[in-house]
Structure formats: C-alpha cells, structure tokens
Design a protein around this motif. Sequence first.
Motif, mmCIF file in Angstrom:
data_model
loop_
_atom_site.group_PDB
_atom_site.id
_atom_site.type_symbol
_atom_site.label_atom_id
_atom_site.label_comp_id
_atom_site.label_asym_id
_atom_site.label_seq_id
_atom_site.Cartn_x
_atom_site.Cartn_y
_atom_site.Cartn_z
ATOM 1 N N ASP A 25 -20.392 4.000 4.179
ATOM 2 C CA ASP A 25 -21.716 4.601 4.031
ATOM 3 C C ASP A 25 -22.018 5.436 5.275
ATOM 4 O O ASP A 25 -21.179 5.561 6.177
ATOM 5 C CB ASP A 25 -22.787 3.529 3.788
ATOM 6 N N TYR A 26 -23.216 6.002 5.324
ATOM 7 C CA TYR A 26 -23.606 6.868 6.443
ATOM 8 C C TYR A 26 -23.431 6.173 7.787
ATOM 9 O O TYR A 26 -22.819 6.716 8.705
ATOM 10 C CB TYR A 26 -25.063 7.323 6.248
ATOM 11 N N LEU A 100 -35.177 13.730 10.734
ATOM 12 C CA LEU A 100 -34.484 12.732 9.919
ATOM 13 C C LEU A 100 -33.150 13.284 9.427
ATOM 14 O O LEU A 100 -33.064 14.452 9.053
ATOM 15 C CB LEU A 100 -35.334 12.372 8.695
ATOM 16 N N PRO A 101 -32.109 12.460 9.379
ATOM 17 C CA PRO A 101 -30.867 12.902 8.735
ATOM 18 C C PRO A 101 -31.205 13.266 7.288
ATOM 19 O O PRO A 101 -31.867 12.501 6.576
ATOM 20 C CB PRO A 101 -29.971 11.672 8.802
ATOM 21 N N ILE A 109 -33.643 17.068 -2.141
ATOM 22 C CA ILE A 109 -33.350 16.665 -0.771
ATOM 23 C C ILE A 109 -33.093 15.163 -0.819
ATOM 24 O O ILE A 109 -33.824 14.432 -1.485
ATOM 25 C CB ILE A 109 -34.553 16.964 0.152
ATOM 26 N N LEU A 110 -32.060 14.714 -0.117
ATOM 27 C CA LEU A 110 -31.767 13.289 -0.039
ATOM 28 C C LEU A 110 -31.998 12.808 1.379
ATOM 29 O O LEU A 110 -31.523 13.430 2.336
ATOM 30 C CB LEU A 110 -30.311 13.007 -0.439
ATOM 31 N N ILE A 111 -32.760 11.719 1.495
ATOM 32 C CA ILE A 111 -32.995 11.099 2.797
ATOM 33 C C ILE A 111 -32.889 9.588 2.629
ATOM 34 O O ILE A 111 -32.931 9.070 1.515
ATOM 35 C CB ILE A 111 -34.363 11.491 3.411
ATOM 36 N N ARG A 112 -32.788 8.907 3.757
ATOM 37 C CA ARG A 112 -32.710 7.449 3.725
ATOM 38 C C ARG A 112 -34.090 6.868 3.429
ATOM 39 O O ARG A 112 -35.104 7.486 3.698
ATOM 40 C CB ARG A 112 -32.143 6.961 5.043
ATOM 41 N N PHE A 135 -24.296 9.824 0.856
ATOM 42 C CA PHE A 135 -25.188 10.497 1.814
ATOM 43 C C PHE A 135 -24.341 11.223 2.841
ATOM 44 O O PHE A 135 -23.657 10.610 3.647
ATOM 45 C CB PHE A 135 -26.102 9.473 2.488
ATOM 46 N N ASP A 136 -24.388 12.536 2.780
ATOM 47 C CA ASP A 136 -23.640 13.386 3.693
ATOM 48 C C ASP A 136 -24.617 14.420 4.265
ATOM 49 O O ASP A 136 -24.657 15.563 3.822
ATOM 50 C CB ASP A 136 -22.490 14.062 2.938
ATOM 51 N N PRO A 137 -25.451 13.999 5.229
ATOM 52 C CA PRO A 137 -26.506 14.881 5.731
ATOM 53 C C PRO A 137 -25.987 16.081 6.507
ATOM 54 O O PRO A 137 -24.819 16.101 6.937
ATOM 55 C CB PRO A 137 -27.322 13.956 6.637
#
Length: 161
Positions: A25-26, A100-101, A109-112, A135-137
């Motif tokens: 994971d991240y 934020l990453p 948009i994807l964030i944690r 998740f690949d920020p």
Amino acid sequence: MQRIIEILPAGSWPAAAATEIFVADYEGRHRRRMVVCLQSEEKVLLDLEHARLLHAGDGLKLEDGRIILVKSLPEELMEVTAANSLHLLRLAWHIGNRHLPTAIEEHRILIRRDHVIADMIRGLGGHVHMVMAAFDPESGAYAGRIGAHQHENGHAHHSHD
C-alpha cells in the motif's frame, strides 16, 4: 541479501522483463530504508539517501541484474467528485492547500481517509465516496527534477544555468 541498486521509473523499462513482484500500500511503498519482502518471500534491501514513494510500474534493479515490478495494493480511499471539471479543479486547489498526498484523475481525486477533509469537501459542494483503489499520488513539484537540489531543511533551490 540482495540490494536494490537502482529505481527504474515506470514506463522507462519493459515490465515484461520483471522476474519478481513487490506489492504494498502507500505506506509500504513510501520509505527510505526497508527490507522488501517479494511475492516469492525472498527479501531484498532498499537503502536510499532520502525517503521516496515507489510508484506502481517502477522497477527495482537488484545487484544481480534482476528487476522487481512494483505494484500498488488497493486500500480504502476517499473518492472526490464534483459537478463539473472547474468545480473539481477548485476542490483540488483546497486539497493541495492542505499538502495532502493526492492522486488526480480526469473525473476524480483520490485521497486518504480523513473525516475533517471529507467535511470540508462536502461543505464546498463536492461529493465523497469511499472506494477500494490503488493509491499512487502525485509526486512533489521538485521530486526528481533536474536542475534542483534538496537541502536537509527540505527546501529546494534551483540551479540557474
């Protein structure tokens, strides 16, 4: 124990040449130094000067010449969507203002997971849905940039050729 001697950026090498896979994971892909456990259960050493995020598709070249393919493990993320592209762009600005990453795609948009940020996005008229996704920020503006060098205090300075 084999050591990783080079990180090959995604797209710069033929992924079919990989002889092994590393999946994380991240958090598991954002390190400076760690023992990397491969799918075959072999362990190799990553020892970098500075912490960095290993992106999906990167290759980890070992001392013996083998290349390990990096894959992103799906994790629970917040998917941010908006009424239109301008609205999504405004939401991206607010998220970016909080450092934020963030993974930015054309329509989302994807964030944690962060309930405070979720409330902010909803307050700005955006939509938040929980999703399972890799998740690949985005990398930082100066990450790997030629002509910039990083100081221990974290500030980058540009060379002016």
